[in-house]
Write a protein that holds these residues in place. Structure first.
Motif, PDB file in Angstrom:
ATOM      1  N   PHE A 145       0.833  -1.208   0.000  1.00 41.11           N
ATOM      2  CA  PHE A 145       0.000   0.000   0.000  1.00 41.11           C
ATOM      3  C   PHE A 145       0.866   1.256   0.000  1.00 41.11           C
ATOM      4  O   PHE A 145       0.586   2.230  -0.708  1.00 41.11           O
ATOM      5  CB  PHE A 145      -0.910   0.008   1.235  1.00 41.11           C
ATOM      6  CG  PHE A 145      -2.149  -0.826   1.084  1.00 41.11           C
ATOM      7  CD1 PHE A 145      -2.208  -1.875   0.190  1.00 41.11           C
ATOM      8  CD2 PHE A 145      -3.271  -0.563   1.860  1.00 41.11           C
ATOM      9  CE1 PHE A 145      -3.349  -2.648   0.056  1.00 41.11           C
ATOM     10  CE2 PHE A 145      -4.431  -1.325   1.732  1.00 41.11           C
ATOM     11  CZ  PHE A 145      -4.455  -2.376   0.835  1.00 41.11           C
ATOM     12  N   GLY A 146       1.926   1.237   0.813  1.00 38.93           N
ATOM     13  CA  GLY A 146       2.817   2.393   0.857  1.00 38.93           C
ATOM     14  C   GLY A 146       3.516   2.628  -0.465  1.00 38.93           C
ATOM     15  O   GLY A 146       3.679   3.775  -0.903  1.00 38.93           O
ATOM     16  N   THR A 147       3.929   1.549  -1.125  1.00 38.72           N
ATOM     17  CA  THR A 147       4.568   1.673  -2.437  1.00 38.72           C
ATOM     18  C   THR A 147       3.593   2.231  -3.469  1.00 38.72           C
ATOM     19  O   THR A 147       3.955   3.090  -4.281  1.00 38.72           O
ATOM     20  CB  THR A 147       5.085   0.298  -2.900  1.00 38.72           C
ATOM     21  OG1 THR A 147       6.033  -0.197  -1.945  1.00 38.72           O
ATOM     22  CG2 THR A 147       5.752   0.390  -4.269  1.00 38.72           C
ATOM     23  N   ALA A 148       2.350   1.752  -3.422  1.00 44.72           N
ATOM     24  CA  ALA A 148       1.339   2.241  -4.360  1.00 44.72           C
ATOM     25  C   ALA A 148       1.070   3.725  -4.140  1.00 44.72           C
ATOM     26  O   ALA A 148       0.930   4.502  -5.097  1.00 44.72           O
ATOM     27  CB  ALA A 148       0.052   1.435  -4.203  1.00 44.72           C
ATOM     28  N   TRP A 149       1.009   4.143  -2.876  1.00 44.69           N
ATOM     29  CA  TRP A 149       0.775   5.554  -2.548  1.00 44.69           C
ATOM     30  C   TRP A 149       1.914   6.427  -3.071  1.00 44.69           C
ATOM     31  O   TRP A 149       1.692   7.458  -3.697  1.00 44.69           O
ATOM     32  CB  TRP A 149       0.646   5.701  -1.034  1.00 44.69           C
ATOM     33  CG  TRP A 149       0.282   7.062  -0.553  1.00 44.69           C
ATOM     34  CD1 TRP A 149      -0.975   7.570  -0.384  1.00 44.69           C
ATOM     35  CD2 TRP A 149       1.179   8.114  -0.154  1.00 44.69           C
ATOM     36  NE1 TRP A 149      -0.920   8.863   0.093  1.00 44.69           N
ATOM     37  CE2 TRP A 149       0.391   9.218   0.242  1.00 44.69           C
ATOM     38  CE3 TRP A 149       2.567   8.215  -0.087  1.00 44.69           C
ATOM     39  CZ2 TRP A 149       0.951  10.411   0.687  1.00 44.69           C
ATOM     40  CZ3 TRP A 149       3.121   9.405   0.361  1.00 44.69           C
ATOM     41  CH2 TRP A 149       2.316  10.485   0.740  1.00 44.69           C
ATOM     42  N   ALA A 150       3.151   5.984  -2.815  1.00 45.68           N
ATOM     43  CA  ALA A 150       4.310   6.755  -3.273  1.00 45.68           C
ATOM     44  C   ALA A 150       4.397   6.781  -4.797  1.00 45.68           C
ATOM     45  O   ALA A 150       4.791   7.789  -5.395  1.00 45.68           O
ATOM     46  CB  ALA A 150       5.587   6.163  -2.676  1.00 45.68           C
ATOM     47  N   LEU A 151       4.031   5.669  -5.447  1.00 45.85           N
ATOM     48  CA  LEU A 151       4.066   5.625  -6.909  1.00 45.85           C
ATOM     49  C   LEU A 151       3.086   6.624  -7.507  1.00 45.85           C
ATOM     50  O   LEU A 151       3.396   7.295  -8.503  1.00 45.85           O
ATOM     51  CB  LEU A 151       3.723   4.207  -7.393  1.00 45.85           C
ATOM     52  CG  LEU A 151       3.697   4.001  -8.916  1.00 45.85           C
ATOM     53  CD1 LEU A 151       5.072   4.268  -9.510  1.00 45.85           C
ATOM     54  CD2 LEU A 151       3.219   2.585  -9.245  1.00 45.85           C
ATOM     55  N   MET A 152       1.912   6.759  -6.903  1.00 49.94           N
ATOM     56  CA  MET A 152       0.946   7.747  -7.389  1.00 49.94           C
ATOM     57  C   MET A 152       1.504   9.167  -7.257  1.00 49.94           C
ATOM     58  O   MET A 152       1.341   9.995  -8.155  1.00 49.94           O
ATOM     59  CB  MET A 152      -0.362   7.632  -6.601  1.00 49.94           C
ATOM     60  CG  MET A 152      -1.142   6.352  -6.850  1.00 49.94           C
ATOM     61  SD  MET A 152      -1.624   6.112  -8.595  1.00 49.94           S
ATOM     62  CE  MET A 152      -0.348   4.941  -9.120  1.00 49.94           C
ATOM     63  N   GLN A 153       2.175   9.433  -6.145  1.00 49.65           N
ATOM     64  CA  GLN A 153       2.808  10.742  -5.989  1.00 49.65           C
ATOM     65  C   GLN A 153       3.869  10.969  -7.058  1.00 49.65           C
ATOM     66  O   GLN A 153       3.965  12.047  -7.643  1.00 49.65           O
ATOM     67  CB  GLN A 153       3.431  10.868  -4.605  1.00 49.65           C
ATOM     68  CG  GLN A 153       2.461  11.220  -3.507  1.00 49.65           C
ATOM     69  CD  GLN A 153       3.089  12.138  -2.474  1.00 49.65           C
ATOM     70  OE1 GLN A 153       4.241  11.984  -2.113  1.00 49.65           O
ATOM     71  NE2 GLN A 153       2.322  13.100  -2.004  1.00 49.65           N
ATOM     72  N   PHE A 154       4.690   9.958  -7.301  1.00 47.79           N
ATOM     73  CA  PHE A 154       5.764  10.059  -8.287  1.00 47.79           C
ATOM     74  C   PHE A 154       5.220  10.326  -9.689  1.00 47.79           C
ATOM     75  O   PHE A 154       5.742  11.172 -10.429  1.00 47.79           O
ATOM     76  CB  PHE A 154       6.575   8.756  -8.274  1.00 47.79           C
ATOM     77  CG  PHE A 154       7.646   8.682  -9.325  1.00 47.79           C
ATOM     78  CD1 PHE A 154       8.819   9.408  -9.192  1.00 47.79           C
ATOM     79  CD2 PHE A 154       7.477   7.878 -10.440  1.00 47.79           C
ATOM     80  CE1 PHE A 154       9.808   9.342 -10.154  1.00 47.79           C
ATOM     81  CE2 PHE A 154       8.462   7.795 -11.408  1.00 47.79           C
ATOM     82  CZ  PHE A 154       9.634   8.526 -11.266  1.00 47.79           C
ATOM     83  N   LEU A 155       4.142   9.637 -10.049  1.00 48.85           N
ATOM     84  CA  LEU A 155       3.589   9.766 -11.392  1.00 48.85           C
ATOM     85  C   LEU A 155       2.784  11.046 -11.570  1.00 48.85           C
ATOM     86  O   LEU A 155       2.827  11.675 -12.637  1.00 48.85           O
ATOM     87  CB  LEU A 155       2.705   8.555 -11.709  1.00 48.85           C
ATOM     88  CG  LEU A 155       3.418   7.200 -11.810  1.00 48.85           C
ATOM     89  CD1 LEU A 155       2.398   6.085 -12.031  1.00 48.85           C
ATOM     90  CD2 LEU A 155       4.444   7.201 -12.946  1.00 48.85           C
ATOM     91  N   PHE A 156       2.057  11.451 -10.523  1.00 47.52           N
ATOM     92  CA  PHE A 156       1.093  12.538 -10.697  1.00 47.52           C
ATOM     93  C   PHE A 156       1.583  13.907 -10.254  1.00 47.52           C
ATOM     94  O   PHE A 156       0.956  14.907 -10.602  1.00 47.52           O
ATOM     95  CB  PHE A 156      -0.216  12.189  -9.973  1.00 47.52           C
ATOM     96  CG  PHE A 156      -1.067  11.205 -10.731  1.00 47.52           C
ATOM     97  CD1 PHE A 156      -1.984  11.644 -11.677  1.00 47.52           C
ATOM     98  CD2 PHE A 156      -0.938   9.846 -10.514  1.00 47.52           C
ATOM     99  CE1 PHE A 156      -2.766  10.744 -12.382  1.00 47.52           C
ATOM    100  CE2 PHE A 156      -1.708   8.936 -11.224  1.00 47.52           C
ATOM    101  CZ  PHE A 156      -2.622   9.386 -12.166  1.00 47.52           C
TER     102      PHE A 156
END
Length: 329
Positions: free
Chosen positions: A63-74
């Motif tokens: 979940f933490g990786t998914a959250w950070a990935l969204m920040q990175f992409l968006f």
């Protein structure tokens, strides 16, 4: 004040107190909302996997990786949209979206819905860079450092208050912190809807370009400077190490030491307070005495020692240490 009047004032007058206060509160509440759920989200995940702590730790890490990935992409995408349409709509939509996201997580009936909530949270939290751009728009260059310093205080204060409040509320109900976070974000969005002026005049806006919204677009720039590339690498590994604390500490402390959610929340708040004190009072004198490079290495060494103590500590408090020693003897 009309939007045209507020736009005309940009760059020619000091920033409106209410507008800057709103951005301060926006970041404070974003960090509080993030901190509020830290003590309870891992335990909520654990409840979905029959209290299997090992499985909950793996899922929470995902979940933490998914959250950070969204920040990175968006983050660059949202930044480009704010350059095209202005800062105000992006900041307000982010606040309304964050509020709806916490409602979704409060009602989540399964892990899939909880994951969806974390993805939305990552996207909406990516607007923090727009808040910084807002301050840059509204502030003369000679005063930006002071205002950015105040925004830094909002980061620290939010991470102090959030876990403490989350631990207190989580002791009552594991889903109550999500409702409180949703209420805080909604209140902030409604306040901004009536108070926040636009900071970027139409004549200074730029068309949205997907090339500029590329999250890896900075790599050519980093390759142009060995020093910048080295600093970015050091920052990457430092952040990689430090996100372990909120990612696993809740499950680790409750499993190994039997800590309650409230105790974990207070402990994380103390970590945030310590970080705030160091940033505000210690860094300056240390850099002056040791120089920037040595101060950086000094910080990394003490960070490593701190994490070693987390992993090696046989007990969670001095009282249990004395009891354990008595038992051994």
């Amino acid at each position: 004040m009309s939007e045209g009047m507020s736009e005309a004032a940009v760059g020619t007058s000091p920033p409106r107190g209410a507008a800057v206060f709103f951005i301060f509160v926006t970041i404070l509440l974003d960090m509080m909302a993030l901190g509020v759920v830290i003590p309870v989200l891992p335990k909520l995940i654990e409840s979905f996997v029959n209290n299997d702590t090992a499985s909950a730790a793996r899922i929470f890490g995902l979940f933490g990786t998914a959250w950070a990935l969204m920040q990175f992409l968006f983050s660059p995408v949202i930044g480009g949209l704010s350059d095209r349409f202005g800062r105000r709509p992006v900041v307000l939509l982010s606040n309304f979206g964050l509020s709806a996201d916490y409602v979704l997580m409060a009602l989540a009936p399964s892990l899939s819905w909880l994951l969806l909530g974390r993805l939305i949270s990552g996207i909406t939290s990516a607007s923090i860079s727009t808040s910084f751009a807002y301050i840059a728009d509204m502030t003369p260059p000679e005063k930006r450092a002071a205002y950015f310093g105040k925004i830094g205080v909002a980061f620290g204060a939010g991470f102090i208050l959030g876990p403490a409040l989350g631990g207190l509320l989580g002791g009552m109900s594991p889903r109550l912190p999500f409702w409180v976070a949703a209420s805080l974000s909604l209140a902030n969005a409604l306040y901004g809807l009536f108070i926040l002026p636009e900071s970027l005049p139409k004549e200074r806006r730029a068309p949205f370009r997907w090339r500029s919204a590329n999250p890896i677009g900075m790599l050519p720039f980093l390759r142009s400077s060995r020093i910048l590339a080295g600093l970015q690498a050091a920052n990457f590994f430092s952040q990689l190490a430090h996100v372990v604390l909120p990612s696993t500490f809740v499950l680790y402390a409750t499993y190994r030491y039997g800590w309650s959610v409230s105790t974990v929340g207070v402990t994380l708040a103390i970590v945030g307070l310590s970080s705030m004190v160091v940033q505000g009072l210690v860094i300056g004198p240390v850099v002056k005495a040791l120089g920037e490079r040595n101060a950086l290495l000094f910080g990394f060494v003490f960070g490593a020692i701190g994490f070693f103590i987390y992993g090696a500590a046989p007990t969670g408090d001095r009282k249990s240490t004395r009891l354990n020693s008595s038992h051994i003897t």
